[in-house]
Design an enzyme around this catalytic site. Structure first.
Site, mmCIF file in Angstrom:
data_model
loop_
_atom_site.group_PDB
_atom_site.id
_atom_site.type_symbol
_atom_site.label_atom_id
_atom_site.label_comp_id
_atom_site.label_asym_id
_atom_site.label_seq_id
_atom_site.Cartn_x
_atom_site.Cartn_y
_atom_site.Cartn_z
ATOM 1 N N LEU A 1 0.804 -1.297 0.324
ATOM 2 C CA LEU A 1 0.148 -0.125 -0.156
ATOM 3 C C LEU A 1 0.553 1.305 -0.513
ATOM 4 O O LEU A 1 0.518 2.277 -0.037
ATOM 5 C CB LEU A 1 -1.117 0.043 1.152
ATOM 6 N N GLY A 2 2.446 1.275 -0.280
ATOM 7 C CA GLY A 2 2.657 2.122 0.010
ATOM 8 C C GLY A 2 2.866 3.028 -1.230
ATOM 9 O O GLY A 2 2.410 2.311 -2.542
ATOM 10 N N GLN A 3 4.738 3.578 -2.022
ATOM 11 C CA GLN A 3 4.190 4.502 -2.855
ATOM 12 C C GLN A 3 4.630 3.834 -3.838
ATOM 13 O O GLN A 3 3.783 3.855 -5.018
ATOM 14 C CB GLN A 3 5.336 6.196 -2.798
ATOM 15 N N ASP B 1 0.673 -5.606 4.301
ATOM 16 C CA ASP B 1 0.530 -4.649 4.114
ATOM 17 C C ASP B 1 0.210 -4.321 6.004
ATOM 18 O O ASP B 1 -0.707 -5.694 6.325
ATOM 19 C CB ASP B 1 -0.365 -3.281 4.073
ATOM 20 N N ARG C 1 -1.720 -2.484 6.906
ATOM 21 C CA ARG C 1 -2.821 -2.389 7.770
ATOM 22 C C ARG C 1 -3.524 -2.743 5.732
ATOM 23 O O ARG C 1 -2.798 -2.568 5.359
ATOM 24 C CB ARG C 1 -3.507 -1.109 8.730
ATOM 25 N N TYR D 1 18.969 5.602 7.638
ATOM 26 C CA TYR D 1 18.595 4.967 6.377
ATOM 27 C C TYR D 1 19.865 4.421 5.448
ATOM 28 O O TYR D 1 19.523 3.412 5.010
ATOM 29 C CB TYR D 1 17.232 5.887 5.609
ATOM 30 N N LYS E 1 20.703 1.078 3.875
ATOM 31 C CA LYS E 1 20.442 0.465 2.682
ATOM 32 C C LYS E 1 21.711 -0.055 2.026
ATOM 33 O O LYS E 1 22.072 -1.646 1.232
ATOM 34 C CB LYS E 1 20.164 1.925 1.623
HETATM 35 C C1 VAH Z 1 14.197 9.127 0.466
HETATM 36 N N1 VAH Z 1 11.984 8.702 -1.578
HETATM 37 O O1 VAH Z 1 13.800 10.125 0.046
HETATM 38 C C2 VAH Z 1 12.765 7.852 -0.516
HETATM 39 C C3 VAH Z 1 14.305 7.677 -1.429
HETATM 40 C C4 VAH Z 1 16.346 8.212 -2.680
HETATM 41 C C5 VAH Z 1 15.361 8.377 -2.249
HETATM 42 O O2 VAH Z 1 15.036 6.267 -1.019
HETATM 43 O O3 VAH Z 1 14.413 8.277 1.375
#
Ligand code: VAH
Length: 314
Positions: free
Chosen positions: A8-10, A32, A34, A139, A143
């Protein structure tokens, strides 16, 4: 048969519909954390799944006899920076659960990495496929660790893992949640609604971007490629354009001449953006699986405004 997490995400909300179109509604199981009524839950199988629950994930993969798992559930960069420990637990816990299910049930595996997997010491212009990756965001740590973990499951256990490093993705179906590149989506919504937008990313801040239709095509094309042709796996640099906020404004003004772009810079997301590359080298994706894009900034802008007007102005 394919199971999708974060459906349900982007990305998930559009990829699920595209996969159902290509492979048949009942062959794509959307999951997902929910339920949300709409075409995803109405056109094919939907299951509630918290990716931290590995047993439930394994149970669903078994129940539907899937052969592929597309793992999209994760926290994006700005949210991850605000809640780093939650991001570590969810982004890494969910990923290892999905990789374990893929290993135990011999599934083909896809998860996206990001330009966020690079850091300030990475060459910023035409960032190479193989280069230094010392990201300074949680993040980015997730990754890079994710890329290494997916390669490990390929080399150690023979799991057919594949991934791409996505740039900022622009779409009109489901807004992104908590990303640094979200300004590039918000600008179109605000242009249609209010003919003005205050960008939280500063003028002159270049980042890679891509229109969602090109992103969906890239995932499907990579997954359909003969694995023997792949030199790399996790994860391929992909992008369509390297742009800064003022470039979106110029393209929008061709359709909405009175549009005004202002700046209200968010220091945290500006700092994240500045630690990322300005532009990626995509030669590995082009040569190993024929990656290509259809939409440049002008074509994306035309389509975004056409699709958002009926949605926002009814
Ligand atoms: C973000 N849309 O902004 C994601 C993506 C490269 C951007 O990882 O975190």
């Amino acid at each position: 048969k394919i199971i999708v997490t974060g459906a349900l995400g982007q990305i998930g909300s559009e990829l699920t519909m595209e996969l159902r179109k290509q492979y048949g509604n009942n062959n794509v199981i959307a999951t997902d954390i929910r339920k949300r009524d709409g075409e995803i839950t109405e056109t094919g199988p939907f299951e509630i799944l918290d990716v931290m629950d590995g047993n439930r994930m394994a149970e669903l993969a078994q129940k539907y006899q899937v052969d592929t798992i597309i793992h999209l559930a994760a926290l994006l960069s700005a949210t991850a920076e605000a809640k780093p420990l939650l991001a570590w637990n969810l982004n890494m816990g969910g990923l290892v659960n999905a990789l374990e299910v893929a290993k135990e049930q011999n599934l083909q595996f896809f998860t996206p990495s990001s330009i966020g997997a690079f850091g300030p010491s990475t060459p910023k212009d035409r960032t190479p496929q193989d280069t230094i990756q010392r990201p300074t965001t949680m993040y980015g740590v997730n990754k890079v660790a994710g890329e290494l973990l997916c390669d490990y499951y390929f080399h150690k256990f023979g799991v057919d893992t594949r991934g791409v490093r996505f740039p900022g993705l622009i779409s009109y179906v489901t807004p992104p949640g908590g990303g640094t590149t979200d300004y590039a989506v918000e600008i179109y919504y605000e242009a249609v609604k209010n003919k003005k937008y205050a960008s939280f990313i500063d003028k002159g801040t270049y980042m890679d971007m891509m229109y969602m239709p090109d992103a969906l095509q890239a995932i499907i094309q990579l997954m359909e490629t003969d694995g023997a042709k792949l030199v790399h796996r996790n994860a391929f640099n992909v992008t369509a354009m390297s742009v800064a906020p003022e470039h979106f404004a110029e393209a929008i003004k061709k359709h909405i001449p009175e549009f005004v772009l202002e700046y209200n810079v968010d220091p945290m997301r500006q700092k994240i953006a500045e630690s990322w590359p300005n532009s990626l080298d995509i030669s590995a994706a082009q040569s190993e699986w024929g990656f290509q894009t259809k939409y440049d900034l002008a074509q994306m802008t035309k389509d975004m405004l056409e699709k958002l007007k009926p949605k926002l102005l009814k």
